[in-house]
Design an enzyme around this catalytic site. Structure first.
Site, PDB file in Angstrom:
ATOM      1  N   GLN A   1      12.971  -1.163  24.640  1.00 55.50           N
ATOM      2  CA  GLN A   1      11.835  -0.118  24.919  1.00 55.50           C
ATOM      3  C   GLN A   1      11.083  -0.489  26.024  1.00 55.50           C
ATOM      4  O   GLN A   1      10.333  -1.700  25.913  1.00 55.50           O
ATOM      5  CB  GLN A   1      11.083   0.225  23.652  1.00 55.50           C
ATOM      6  CG  GLN A   1      10.045   1.492  23.952  1.00 55.50           C
ATOM      7  CD  GLN A   1       9.286   1.605  22.707  1.00 55.50           C
ATOM      8  OE1 GLN A   1       8.729   0.678  22.122  1.00 55.50           O
ATOM      9  NE2 GLN A   1       9.139   2.931  22.493  1.00 55.50           N
ATOM     10  N   GLY A   2      10.755   0.159  27.059  1.00 60.63           N
ATOM     11  CA  GLY A   2       9.940  -0.181  28.034  1.00 60.63           C
ATOM     12  C   GLY A   2       8.960   0.768  28.455  1.00 60.63           C
ATOM     13  O   GLY A   2       8.861   1.587  29.238  1.00 60.63           O
TER      14      GLY A   2
ATOM     15  N   SER B   1      10.767  -5.938  23.333  1.00 62.17           N
ATOM     16  CA  SER B   1      11.334  -6.368  22.042  1.00 62.17           C
ATOM     17  C   SER B   1      13.155  -6.380  22.203  1.00 62.17           C
ATOM     18  O   SER B   1      13.410  -5.421  22.798  1.00 62.17           O
ATOM     19  CB  SER B   1      10.907  -5.830  20.759  1.00 62.17           C
ATOM     20  OG  SER B   1       9.531  -5.972  20.560  1.00 62.17           O
TER      21      SER B   1
ATOM     22  N   GLU C   1       9.722   6.597  16.172  1.00 59.30           N
ATOM     23  CA  GLU C   1       9.251   4.973  15.934  1.00 59.30           C
ATOM     24  C   GLU C   1       8.355   4.868  14.656  1.00 59.30           C
ATOM     25  O   GLU C   1       8.614   4.034  13.900  1.00 59.30           O
ATOM     26  CB  GLU C   1       8.773   4.557  16.940  1.00 59.30           C
ATOM     27  CG  GLU C   1       8.222   3.131  16.840  1.00 59.30           C
ATOM     28  CD  GLU C   1       7.853   2.614  18.319  1.00 59.30           C
ATOM     29  OE1 GLU C   1       8.346   3.300  19.442  1.00 59.30           O
ATOM     30  OE2 GLU C   1       7.167   1.346  18.360  1.00 59.30           O
TER      31      GLU C   1
END
Ligand SMILES: Cc1cc2nc3c(=O)[nH]c(=O)nc-3n(C[C@H](O)[C@H](O)[C@H](O)COP(=O)(O)OP(=O)(O)OC[C@H]3O[C@@H](n4cnc5c(N)ncnc54)[C@H](O)[C@@H]3O)c2cc1C
Lengths: 380, 405
Positions: free
Chosen positions: B135-136, B170, B254
């Site tokens: 995830q950016g 991550s 999330e």
């Protein structure tokens, strides 16, 4: 059989929502303040109406004029009452009905339950004593029981709604064992009741002097033993935790409203994180309280394992007591000096929380018992 | 999803039995190297491969992505089946899944916003852990203030050209794809507008990855630099300019505020019962710590809260009992569970007395020093995914209706 973890059907929902709607219409905080100044502390007409609605007989079997519902329904109604700060002898009457229904003889039930169900007569339970202990294994009030009659002596304290009651179910020690006797108001000598000045002024509570009370032998509840007393105390803890969960929501709404209207430094004070974030934790406390409350009520109605039920009830009371105590504390602070006044409704909830936290065991008391239930007793 | 009839209680019990049996027979033995606490701290090749193999075997057995449509590699079944599997995995503390960013965040948003082609292209490989996702969102200068992202994406023919730096990525080292939030229109007038959501390939040479070491000494997240990295326009999820709304939807998945995740666990499950066992072993003043009144008090407090969290998870599925604030339990879950995990691990460490000072690697460390590491890693959940303070803002503003500060 697979039972639901939390059971709550459509009918129960209807009862809960109509109770809240009814009380919202009939019991505002201004009404509460008005009743608070009266001798009985409640409105007799409203009491008759809730009797007619069937609330008073919820826990009483149909054959004795009740609606034979579960504790889940009672919990829903009491939660709504707590939210609106409704007083009345509802709690006292419900506990008396339960104790009588569980422990009374057929004749005793027939004699008193229909009145308790309709609201014509008011019942109460006399459990506590001056030492202030929630443990009823060392009762000092005594019943001398012989074949013909029962003579009482000693004093009961914290008797909720004693001033309003027609029937008293009194816990005392008889033949060295805990016992329960039924006393009618007419059997009390003049001056037996002395009102207590309690912190929650919407409630009525009294000391009951038993000296000189003489009863016929059939006043003894045949099933009124130590287990019955523990059970009614547990039910008290459960019902009061419903009241606490409701009161927490009530005081939370009151405070939230203030945070959305009061302006300081050019903006609504609810925008300040120092107030906003604690409000979030109070909301979390309410959600936790409710989940544990509905779980405990479900188990009370459907559970089979006694220690599982006891654990759930104690968790519920510990949680909702702590959450409410915290919510009222912040409610005063977040209203500023106005919060410190008589006129601010926060004090009503504050005082109710004080009363409720110390009724049927405070959070620390229940946690101590939970430790035994969950981890076992420490070695001697 | 294709099934519509309510399964009977008996069917569900039989299914649970079958899942249990499968888990008992197929969980790999503990490896001779240490596994991380969650997918966030995967630091070595052997950890990665071990966890990847586990996810694959769960998926191949039909116990992952059970609710996703079968045409995209899912099981096409009702949520209750996946919930049963999740419960059984949690109860037995089975290893967590590896490809969490894909399973829990990217997958659900692709299902929600993706085209048919995108669903076909990405979902099945993600379920099998053949392709890893990262995830950016966060950038060095823009963390909590996510809407302020400055990484740019400029349209150039059939591609977008990406420039900028993402951080705390991550699984960035191993990832094939990134859900990337970038600015396509710097002049949109508001920071919330002009953002676009990409399913960006990150395994090419135009993306540089620099590992960052964590306070525990572990690895698991990266700095990710884009230098004129080319991303085909077919990788835009939703519409150009719709990035903020999709990013918000991603965060709802999330934080488990919304359902639809592929399933499985995302971290080592910590339960108060383990602390109770530890308190029976640890000593205080010549007695087991479990007999110390102060220890008992705190363990009870933790037990009550744990039960409340469990009961909230039940109640949130009973709309009748959540009328007042229907979203509250979902939205508060991340705040409540992460803060609880931190408090509980800290207390677990304190139970050990002076041995609390020993860390992983010391032969005398209590339970191999795991709790010391759990305690530190608990901050990954109180900070990652939006800090607790930000969760309190969201709850205060969205659920309680208080003013923005
Ligand atoms: C283990 C881990 C893994 C992560 N993985 C990823 C990942 O895969 N992809 C990704 O994009 N990001 C990831 N993150 C990043 C994470 O989302 C950010 O760290 C987080 O959003 C906070 O941003 P920040 O670190 O820049 O802190 P800042 O935003 O700088 O915050 C600093 C402090 O200020 C507080 N603060 C900030 N704004 C406010 C406010 N308005 N009100 C009150 N307090 C405020 C914060 O709570 C915090 O305590 C990860 C983080 C961690 C710890």
């Amino acid at each position: 059989m697979v039972t639901e973890v939390i059971a709550f059907n459509e009918e129960q929902e209807l009862i809960a929502s109509s109770a809240l709607e009814f009380l919202r219409g009939r019991c505002s905080l201004d009404d509460v303040r008005e009743w608070m100044e009266t001798e009985t502390g409640f409105d007799a007409e409203l009491w008759r109406e809730i009797g007619a609605l069937g609330w008073l007989g919820m826990g009483i079997p149909e054959e004795f004029g009740g609606a034979d519902m579960g504790t889940t329904e009672q919990v829903s109604v009491i939660e709504a009452m707590g939210r609106q700060m409704f007083g009345s002898p509802f709690l006292a009457n419900s506990l008396a009905a339960e104790l009588l229904n569980r422990s009374g003889s057929e004749a005793q039930k027939r004699r008193w339950l229909p009145g308790l169900a309709s609201g014509e007569t008011v019942g109460c339970v006399a459990l506590g004593e001056s030492a202030g202990s929630w443990d009823l294994s060392e009762l000092t009030a005594r019943a001398e029981i012989d074949r013909a009659q029962i003579r009482l002596e000693g004093e009961k304290c914290f008797v909720l709604d004693a001033q309003n009651a027609d029937l008293f179910l009194v816990a005392c020690s008889g033949r060295g064992e805990p016992a329960v006797v039924a006393v009618e108001r007419s059997q009390l000598p003049e001056g037996a009741l002395r009102s207590e000045r309690i912190v929650d002024e919407t409630r009525r509570s009294a000391r009951l002097c038993l000296d000189g009370v003489t009863l016929p032998a059939d006043a003894l509840l045949p099933g009124g033993d130590a287990a019955a007393l523990r059970r009614v105390q547990m039910l008290g803890a459960l019902l009061v935790s419903a009241e606490l969960a409701g009161a927490t929501q009530g005081v939370f709404e009151l405070t939230l409203e203030y945070l959305k209207t009061r302006v300081q430094f050019g903006k609504k004070i609810g925008g300040y994180q120092a107030l906003k974030h604690p409000m979030v934790w109070i909301m979390v406390g309410i959600e936790h309280s409710r989940s544990l409350l509905y779980r405990a009520a479900t188990l009370w109605d459907t559970g089979e394992d006694a220690s599982e039920i006891e654990t759930a009830v104690r968790m519920s009371k510990a949680q909702s007591g702590e959450a409410c105590t915290h919510a009222v504390d912040r409610a005063i602070q977040f209203h500023g000096a106005f919060g410190f006044t008589w006129d601010c409704h926060a004090q009503l909830f504050f005082r109710r929380a004080q009363w409720a936290e110390y009724s049927f065991g405070d959070a620390a008391h229940h946690r101590r018992h939970l430790a035994g239930l969950l981890f076992g007793k420490p070695a001697a | 999803m294709s099934e519509t009839v309510e399964p009977s209680v008996a069917e569900l019990e039989a299914f649970r039995e079958e899942a249990r049996r499968w888990l008992d027979e197929n969980t790999p033995p503990k490896p001779d190297f240490k596994l991380p606490d969650s997918f966030l701290e995967v630091s070595s090749e052997e950890q990665f491969e071990h966890l990847r193999a586990w996810q694959r075997s769960v998926y191949d057995a039909g116990y992952l992505g059970m609710t996703w449509p079968s045409e995209f590699g899912g099981g096409g079944r009702q949520q209750i089946y996946q919930s049963i599997v999740n419960e059984e995995m949690a109860d037995r503390n089975r290893p967590f899944m590896l490809n969490i960013v894909g399973l829990m965040w990217a997958g659900p948003v692709i299902l929600k916003f993706g085209t048919q082609e995108q669903k076909k292209r990405y979902l099945a490989p993600l379920l099998r852990a053949d392709e890893i996702w990262c995830q950016g969102f966060s950038e060095p200068e823009n963390g909590s203030d996510l809407a302020n992202v400055q990484t740019t994406a400029v349209r150039d023919g059939g591609d977008y050209v990406i420039n900028g730096t993402k951080i705390w990525t991550s699984l960035g080292t191993q990832a094939h794809h990134m859900i990337l939030l970038a600015r396509t229109d710097p002049n949109a007038g508001s920071k919330y507008r002009g953002l676009t959501f990409f399913l960006a390939p990150v395994d090419g040479p135009d993306v540089e990855k620099r590992p960052i070491r964590k306070m525990t000494g572990e690895y698991g997240f990266n700095e990710t630099h884009f230098r004129n990295a080319r991303v085909p326009a077919s990788c835009v999820l939703g519409e150009e300019g719709q990035g903020w709304a999709i990013a918000m939807a991603t965060l709802a998945f999330e934080r488990y505020a919304e359902g639809g995740q592929a399933g499985g666990l995302d971290m080592v499950q910590l339960r108060v019962a383990e602390l109770v066992e530890m308190a029976r072993e640890c000593r205080r003043d010549g007695r087991p710590a479990i007999e110390d009144p102060i220890v008992r008090e705190e363990l009870v407090r933790l037990s009550v809260e744990e039960r409340a969290i469990d009961m909230n998870d039940i109640r949130r599925n009973l709309p009748r009992l959540c009328r007042e604030r229907p979203d509250a339990i979902g939205l508060m879950r991340k705040l409540v569970t992460s803060e609880f995990r931190r408090r509980m691990s800290r207390f677990a460490v304190s139970l050990q007395g002076e041995a609390a000072k020993l860390y992983i690697g010391d032969p005398a460390a209590v339970e191999d020093g795991d709790w010391q590491r759990h305690y530190m890693n608990a901050y990954s959940v109180t900070i990652g995914g939006g800090t607790s303070q930000i969760q309190m803002n969201i709850l205060g503003e969205r659920v309680l209706g208080l003013d923005k500060g």
